[in-house]
Write a protein that holds these residues in place. Sequence first.
Motif, PDB file in Angstrom:
ATOM      1  N   VAL A  61       4.111  -1.360  -7.063  1.00  0.00           N
ATOM      2  CA  VAL A  61       3.932  -2.444  -6.082  1.00  0.00           C
ATOM      3  C   VAL A  61       3.369  -1.877  -4.779  1.00  0.00           C
ATOM      4  O   VAL A  61       2.462  -2.456  -4.170  1.00  0.00           O
ATOM      5  CB  VAL A  61       5.283  -3.177  -5.834  1.00  0.00           C
ATOM      6  CG1 VAL A  61       5.243  -4.031  -4.578  1.00  0.00           C
ATOM      7  CG2 VAL A  61       5.652  -4.023  -7.046  1.00  0.00           C
ATOM      8  N   LEU A  62       3.912  -0.742  -4.337  1.00  0.00           N
ATOM      9  CA  LEU A  62       3.440  -0.105  -3.098  1.00  0.00           C
ATOM     10  C   LEU A  62       1.957   0.244  -3.180  1.00  0.00           C
ATOM     11  O   LEU A  62       1.205  -0.013  -2.234  1.00  0.00           O
ATOM     12  CB  LEU A  62       4.189   1.212  -2.864  1.00  0.00           C
ATOM     13  CG  LEU A  62       5.483   1.179  -2.084  1.00  0.00           C
ATOM     14  CD1 LEU A  62       5.929   2.611  -1.806  1.00  0.00           C
ATOM     15  CD2 LEU A  62       5.278   0.455  -0.769  1.00  0.00           C
ATOM     16  N   ALA A  63       1.553   0.844  -4.286  1.00  0.00           N
ATOM     17  CA  ALA A  63       0.157   1.244  -4.440  1.00  0.00           C
ATOM     18  C   ALA A  63      -0.753   0.012  -4.434  1.00  0.00           C
ATOM     19  O   ALA A  63      -1.792  -0.011  -3.766  1.00  0.00           O
ATOM     20  CB  ALA A  63      -0.027   2.041  -5.730  1.00  0.00           C
ATOM     21  N   ILE A  67      -3.647  -0.944  -1.563  1.00  0.00           N
ATOM     22  CA  ILE A  67      -5.049  -1.208  -1.890  1.00  0.00           C
ATOM     23  C   ILE A  67      -5.478  -2.558  -1.301  1.00  0.00           C
ATOM     24  O   ILE A  67      -6.537  -2.682  -0.688  1.00  0.00           O
ATOM     25  CB  ILE A  67      -5.266  -1.147  -3.423  1.00  0.00           C
ATOM     26  CG1 ILE A  67      -5.132   0.304  -3.895  1.00  0.00           C
ATOM     27  CG2 ILE A  67      -6.619  -1.731  -3.817  1.00  0.00           C
ATOM     28  CD1 ILE A  67      -5.000   0.485  -5.406  1.00  0.00           C
ATOM     29  N   ALA A  68      -4.601  -3.566  -1.457  1.00  0.00           N
ATOM     30  CA  ALA A  68      -4.932  -4.911  -0.959  1.00  0.00           C
ATOM     31  C   ALA A  68      -4.938  -4.956   0.575  1.00  0.00           C
ATOM     32  O   ALA A  68      -5.823  -5.542   1.196  1.00  0.00           O
ATOM     33  CB  ALA A  68      -3.931  -5.920  -1.516  1.00  0.00           C
ATOM     34  N   LYS A  69      -3.960  -4.314   1.182  1.00  0.00           N
ATOM     35  CA  LYS A  69      -3.737  -4.416   2.627  1.00  0.00           C
ATOM     36  C   LYS A  69      -4.764  -3.617   3.435  1.00  0.00           C
ATOM     37  O   LYS A  69      -5.209  -4.052   4.488  1.00  0.00           O
ATOM     38  CB  LYS A  69      -2.335  -3.850   2.882  1.00  0.00           C
ATOM     39  CG  LYS A  69      -1.682  -4.150   4.193  1.00  0.00           C
ATOM     40  CD  LYS A  69      -0.249  -3.554   4.160  1.00  0.00           C
ATOM     41  CE  LYS A  69       0.369  -3.452   5.519  1.00  0.00           C
ATOM     42  NZ  LYS A  69       1.041  -4.660   5.965  1.00  0.00           N
ATOM     43  N   PHE A  70      -5.120  -2.426   2.949  1.00  0.00           N
ATOM     44  CA  PHE A  70      -5.981  -1.528   3.728  1.00  0.00           C
ATOM     45  C   PHE A  70      -7.399  -1.423   3.165  1.00  0.00           C
ATOM     46  O   PHE A  70      -8.248  -0.776   3.767  1.00  0.00           O
ATOM     47  CB  PHE A  70      -5.356  -0.131   3.816  1.00  0.00           C
ATOM     48  CG  PHE A  70      -4.032  -0.121   4.538  1.00  0.00           C
ATOM     49  CD1 PHE A  70      -3.977  -0.045   5.924  1.00  0.00           C
ATOM     50  CD2 PHE A  70      -2.837  -0.214   3.836  1.00  0.00           C
ATOM     51  CE1 PHE A  70      -2.762  -0.049   6.599  1.00  0.00           C
ATOM     52  CE2 PHE A  70      -1.615  -0.224   4.497  1.00  0.00           C
ATOM     53  CZ  PHE A  70      -1.577  -0.148   5.888  1.00  0.00           C
ATOM     54  N   ASP A  74      -8.263   3.679  -4.151  1.00  0.00           N
ATOM     55  CA  ASP A  74      -7.252   4.060  -5.148  1.00  0.00           C
ATOM     56  C   ASP A  74      -6.117   4.852  -4.492  1.00  0.00           C
ATOM     57  O   ASP A  74      -6.295   5.455  -3.424  1.00  0.00           O
ATOM     58  CB  ASP A  74      -7.905   4.909  -6.257  1.00  0.00           C
ATOM     59  CG  ASP A  74      -7.129   4.816  -7.576  1.00  0.00           C
ATOM     60  OD1 ASP A  74      -6.090   4.121  -7.612  1.00  0.00           O
ATOM     61  OD2 ASP A  74      -7.569   5.447  -8.560  1.00  0.00           O
ATOM     62  N   VAL A  75      -4.956   4.828  -5.155  1.00  0.00           N
ATOM     63  CA  VAL A  75      -3.753   5.470  -4.616  1.00  0.00           C
ATOM     64  C   VAL A  75      -3.022   6.199  -5.741  1.00  0.00           C
ATOM     65  O   VAL A  75      -2.915   5.687  -6.857  1.00  0.00           O
ATOM     66  CB  VAL A  75      -2.802   4.399  -4.004  1.00  0.00           C
ATOM     67  CG1 VAL A  75      -1.484   5.021  -3.560  1.00  0.00           C
ATOM     68  CG2 VAL A  75      -3.472   3.686  -2.822  1.00  0.00           C
ATOM     69  N   ALA A 102      -9.085   4.007   6.997  1.00  0.00           N
ATOM     70  CA  ALA A 102      -8.249   3.239   6.075  1.00  0.00           C
ATOM     71  C   ALA A 102      -7.344   4.162   5.259  1.00  0.00           C
ATOM     72  O   ALA A 102      -6.190   3.831   4.992  1.00  0.00           O
ATOM     73  CB  ALA A 102      -9.123   2.398   5.151  1.00  0.00           C
ATOM     74  N   SER A 103      -7.865   5.326   4.885  1.00  0.00           N
ATOM     75  CA  SER A 103      -7.054   6.217   4.045  1.00  0.00           C
ATOM     76  C   SER A 103      -5.884   6.807   4.842  1.00  0.00           C
ATOM     77  O   SER A 103      -4.772   6.926   4.328  1.00  0.00           O
ATOM     78  CB  SER A 103      -7.902   7.312   3.394  1.00  0.00           C
ATOM     79  OG  SER A 103      -8.350   8.250   4.330  1.00  0.00           O
TER      80      SER A 103
END
Lengths: 145, 77
Positions: A61-63, A67-70, A74-75, A102-103
């Motif tokens: 969920v975090l990954a 991806i969606a938020k920032f 990929d994470v 962003a990263s």
Amino acid sequence: MQIAIVQDVIDAGAVTGSLKAGSDGAMCVFDGVVRDNTRGRRTLYLDYEAYEQMALSQMRVLAEEAIAKFGVRDVAIIHRLGRLYVGETSVLIAVASAHRGASFDACRWVIDTLKKTVPIWKKEQFEDGAVWADGEPFPEEIVRG
Amino acid sequence: MKVLYFGVLRDVFCCPAEELEVGDRCTVGGLRQVFHGRMPEGAWKSMAIAVNQEYAGEEVELQEGDEVALLPPVSGG
């Protein structure tokens, strides 16, 4: 996405190498390391345990949220369990994106949120006794629903 | 109903899990009350409850066969 809970040494080079793609211009890596002390008390080792299946789903969920938020590409989130000694990596987070801003932001957000929401616990073994590390309080929405 | 314990709560209850009798239509909030007095106040106030491996709010109703876990504040990383 690379999401894993492991018992063995985390190979940071292998994780970042396999995460990279041609469109990336930045890879931000957080390497969480076992420190030799907590508030001046000398640490011998840490024992990590998890509610494993739930921890994996929370990490996923975090990954996805990162991806969606920032808007990163990929994470990877890899957490190790078991007995870890000073200098060893307990958690590795890598975030790949086209641009560095962003990263950096996503990587910081992932580790900060993991420390509040992913069901993993550590017991610290000192020279003179052992204690479960004080966790951070759960976010209000987790407890109240 | 089987309740799983993690972290410091395993030390508090001296076991990783217990079988508990809870009434029909017991909610997560009701289960929390069952544990009031069975653990130190600080631990009771700060714990979260997961049902079927998801964090569950006080209103969630427990069903027979649910996997319930009591989680102290997490300390991964």
